[in-house]
Scaffold this active site. Structure first.
Site, PDB file in Angstrom:
ATOM      1  N   TYR A  52      38.120  66.429 100.776  1.00  0.00           N
ATOM      2  CA  TYR A  52      38.485  66.271  99.365  1.00  0.00           C
ATOM      3  C   TYR A  52      37.640  67.189  98.493  1.00  0.00           C
ATOM      4  O   TYR A  52      36.414  67.086  98.470  1.00  0.00           O
ATOM      5  CB  TYR A  52      38.322  64.811  98.908  1.00  0.00           C
ATOM      6  CG  TYR A  52      39.172  63.816  99.677  1.00  0.00           C
ATOM      7  CD1 TYR A  52      40.282  64.213 100.408  1.00  0.00           C
ATOM      8  CD2 TYR A  52      38.860  62.462  99.674  1.00  0.00           C
ATOM      9  CE1 TYR A  52      41.047  63.309 101.118  1.00  0.00           C
ATOM     10  CE2 TYR A  52      39.627  61.545 100.376  1.00  0.00           C
ATOM     11  CZ  TYR A  52      40.720  61.983 101.104  1.00  0.00           C
ATOM     12  OH  TYR A  52      41.483  61.080 101.807  1.00  0.00           O
ATOM     13  N   HIS A 110      40.174  62.074 110.452  1.00  0.00           N
ATOM     14  CA  HIS A 110      41.130  62.085 109.324  1.00  0.00           C
ATOM     15  C   HIS A 110      42.598  62.036 109.764  1.00  0.00           C
ATOM     16  O   HIS A 110      43.423  61.393 109.143  1.00  0.00           O
ATOM     17  CB  HIS A 110      40.864  63.325 108.461  1.00  0.00           C
ATOM     18  CG  HIS A 110      41.246  63.171 107.029  1.00  0.00           C
ATOM     19  ND1 HIS A 110      40.561  63.757 106.002  1.00  0.00           N
ATOM     20  CD2 HIS A 110      42.255  62.497 106.436  1.00  0.00           C
ATOM     21  CE1 HIS A 110      41.121  63.443 104.854  1.00  0.00           C
ATOM     22  NE2 HIS A 110      42.157  62.686 105.094  1.00  0.00           N
TER      23      HIS A 110
HETATM   24  N1  NAP Z   1      43.495  59.269 105.196  1.00  0.00           N
HETATM   25  C1  NAP Z   1      44.321  60.043 104.524  1.00  0.00           C
HETATM   26  O1  NAP Z   1      44.977  60.933 105.073  1.00  0.00           O
HETATM   27  C2  NAP Z   1      44.484  59.808 103.047  1.00  0.00           C
HETATM   28  C3  NAP Z   1      45.565  60.407 102.371  1.00  0.00           C
HETATM   29  C4  NAP Z   1      45.697  60.127 101.011  1.00  0.00           C
HETATM   30  C5  NAP Z   1      44.794  59.314 100.362  1.00  0.00           C
HETATM   31  N2  NAP Z   1      43.725  58.785 101.034  1.00  0.00           N
HETATM   32  C6  NAP Z   1      42.715  57.949 100.359  1.00  0.00           C
HETATM   33  O2  NAP Z   1      43.386  56.910  99.644  1.00  0.00           O
HETATM   34  C7  NAP Z   1      43.038  56.975  98.271  1.00  0.00           C
HETATM   35  C8  NAP Z   1      44.175  56.500  97.401  1.00  0.00           C
HETATM   36  O3  NAP Z   1      45.325  57.302  97.562  1.00  0.00           O
HETATM   37  P1  NAP Z   1      45.781  58.397  96.488  1.00  0.00           P
HETATM   38  O4  NAP Z   1      44.646  58.849  95.692  1.00  0.00           O
HETATM   39  O5  NAP Z   1      46.541  59.414  97.278  1.00  0.00           O
HETATM   40  O6  NAP Z   1      46.864  57.646  95.601  1.00  0.00           O
HETATM   41  P2  NAP Z   1      46.932  56.259  94.787  1.00  0.00           P
HETATM   42  O7  NAP Z   1      45.681  55.525  94.864  1.00  0.00           O
HETATM   43  O8  NAP Z   1      48.183  55.606  95.228  1.00  0.00           O
HETATM   44  O9  NAP Z   1      47.181  56.789  93.297  1.00  0.00           O
HETATM   45  C9  NAP Z   1      46.212  57.463  92.551  1.00  0.00           C
HETATM   46  C10 NAP Z   1      46.845  57.883  91.220  1.00  0.00           C
HETATM   47  O10 NAP Z   1      47.285  56.717  90.522  1.00  0.00           O
HETATM   48  C11 NAP Z   1      46.663  56.661  89.239  1.00  0.00           C
HETATM   49  N3  NAP Z   1      46.336  55.267  88.950  1.00  0.00           N
HETATM   50  C12 NAP Z   1      45.373  54.508  89.510  1.00  0.00           C
HETATM   51  N4  NAP Z   1      45.393  53.266  89.016  1.00  0.00           N
HETATM   52  C13 NAP Z   1      46.393  53.242  88.108  1.00  0.00           C
HETATM   53  C14 NAP Z   1      46.903  52.235  87.254  1.00  0.00           C
HETATM   54  N5  NAP Z   1      46.398  51.011  87.232  1.00  0.00           N
HETATM   55  N6  NAP Z   1      47.948  52.560  86.448  1.00  0.00           N
HETATM   56  C15 NAP Z   1      48.483  53.794  86.463  1.00  0.00           C
HETATM   57  N7  NAP Z   1      48.040  54.786  87.262  1.00  0.00           N
HETATM   58  C16 NAP Z   1      47.000  54.507  88.067  1.00  0.00           C
HETATM   59  C17 NAP Z   1      45.424  57.515  89.337  1.00  0.00           C
HETATM   60  O11 NAP Z   1      45.108  58.016  88.056  1.00  0.00           O
HETATM   61  P3  NAP Z   1      43.623  58.317  87.558  1.00  0.00           P
HETATM   62  O12 NAP Z   1      42.887  58.896  88.717  1.00  0.00           O
HETATM   63  O13 NAP Z   1      43.811  59.235  86.422  1.00  0.00           O
HETATM   64  O14 NAP Z   1      42.992  57.008  87.136  1.00  0.00           O
HETATM   65  C18 NAP Z   1      45.872  58.598  90.296  1.00  0.00           C
HETATM   66  O15 NAP Z   1      46.619  59.581  89.609  1.00  0.00           O
HETATM   67  C19 NAP Z   1      42.684  58.453  98.087  1.00  0.00           C
HETATM   68  O16 NAP Z   1      42.025  58.676  96.850  1.00  0.00           O
HETATM   69  C20 NAP Z   1      41.885  58.700  99.323  1.00  0.00           C
HETATM   70  O17 NAP Z   1      40.581  58.162  99.207  1.00  0.00           O
HETATM   71  C21 NAP Z   1      43.584  58.995 102.383  1.00  0.00           C
END
Ligand code: NAP
Length: 276
Positions: A52, A110
């Site tokens: 990241y 990962h």
């Molecule tokens: N292992 C893997 O391959 C993998 C892949 C993807 C993700 N991940 C992990 O999982 C975590 C979460 O997944 P993600 O970041 O892809 O997506 P997510 O958590 O589904 O969504 C994040 C997005 O939603 C917004 N958000 C958060 N809370 C909100 C709310 N209450 N209302 C409206 N919008 C909201 C955030 O905005 P703001 O940031 O502006 O608050 C950001 O733009 C990642 O950050 C990472 O640590 C792992």
């Protein structure tokens, strides 16, 4: 809400993701503030990865958890192209430096790559012996990938499989989730609100109104509904952190769940595991 890992460690079911943090210096203070607020409210499981922002996310997390390390369950990941014996050891060392800590609570591969998993596991075991990681797991593993490491699952050495799971990505319900439950392997759901894309869904909004909640809260409450999955939404703003916390107080009724099944149908055939 808590989840027990295979080694008996108890972690919060709602944690914090950090993908896209650390991309810009201008956003750093806001990201650190959001993470710290989450920690204050019990969102102490923090997920990051060397990938990241090319280490930038780990640097932000390192700053956010400074002075709080013993409260945190810190998760990071090695990319598969580093995941041979020496590469994993070196990648871990670099992650520890960026995170300004001397151990990870959980280190994940990962996604499955071309390096034999046995080499990665050997590195994980050495890192545990050296005290640099407490435990290890995998990410983006489908059933066949898990079957190849079944003995580690049976021996309760492999702690979790972190996979894509949300209302619009229910593929794992067909086989991976039942398989994992049967083998008592906890699932960690990433992108639990589909990076915001599901939040404009009209049916999700209708249900949210009925609960006097936001669509994000309903989407998170749905992932957490069976009390056996960890969800790691990423929120870089304090308002989103506070919003997400309230998901822990939402109880979806059988009628609500049926309504969501109708709006976001579960798969009835095998699909390859989706990744973001
Ligand atoms: N292992 C893997 O391959 C993998 C892949 C993807 C993700 N991940 C992990 O999982 C975590 C979460 O997944 P993600 O970041 O892809 O997506 P997510 O958590 O589904 O969504 C994040 C997005 O939603 C917004 N958000 C958060 N809370 C909100 C709310 N209450 N209302 C409206 N919008 C909201 C955030 O905005 P703001 O940031 O502006 O608050 C950001 O733009 C990642 O950050 C990472 O640590 C792992």
């Amino acid at each position: 809400m808590k989840i027990t890992l295979p080694d008996g460690t108890i972690v919060p079911a709602l944690g914090q993701g950090t993908w896209f943090m650390g991309e810009s210096k201008a956003a750093e203070q806001q990201e650190i503030g959001a993470l710290k607020l989450g920690i204050e409210h019990g969102l102490t499981l923090i997920d990051t990865a060397e990938m990241y922002a090319e280490g930038g996310s780990e640097r932000v997390v390192g700053k956010a958890i400074k002075g709080l390390r013993d409260k945190i369950f810190l998760v990071s990941k090695v990319v598969p192209y580093h995941a041979d014996l020496q590469g994993t050891m070196t990648a871990c060392e670099h992650s520890l430096q960026r995170l300004q800590t001397d151990y990870l609570d959980l280190y994940l591969l990962h996604w499955p790559g071309s390096i034999p998993i046995a080499n990665t596991i050997e590195a994980m075991e050495r890192l545990i012996k050296q005290g640099k990681i407490k435990r290890w797991g995998v990410s983006n593993f489908d059933v066949a990938d898990l079957q190849a490491v079944d003995s580690y699952i049976q021996n309760r050495e492999l702690m979790t499989n972190q996979v894509l799971y949300n209302l619009s990505r229910r593929g794992i319900e067909f086989d991976l989730l039942p398989w994992s439950r049967q083998h008592k392997l906890p699932t960690m759901a990433y992108s639990p609100i589909e990076q915001g894309r599901i939040l404009s869904n009209p049916k999700l909004n209708d249900l949210a109104k009925q609960h006097n909640a936001t669509p994000a809260q309903i989407a998170l409450a749905w992932v957490l509904r069976n009390h056996d999955i960890i969800a790691i939404p990423k929120a870089a703003t304090q308002a989103h952190v506070l919003d997400n916390l309230k998901a822990l107080n939402i109880k979806l009724s059988n009628d609500d769940l049926a309504f969501l099944d109708n709006a976001f149908p579960a798969p009835n055939w095998k699909r390859p595991l989706e990744m973001l």
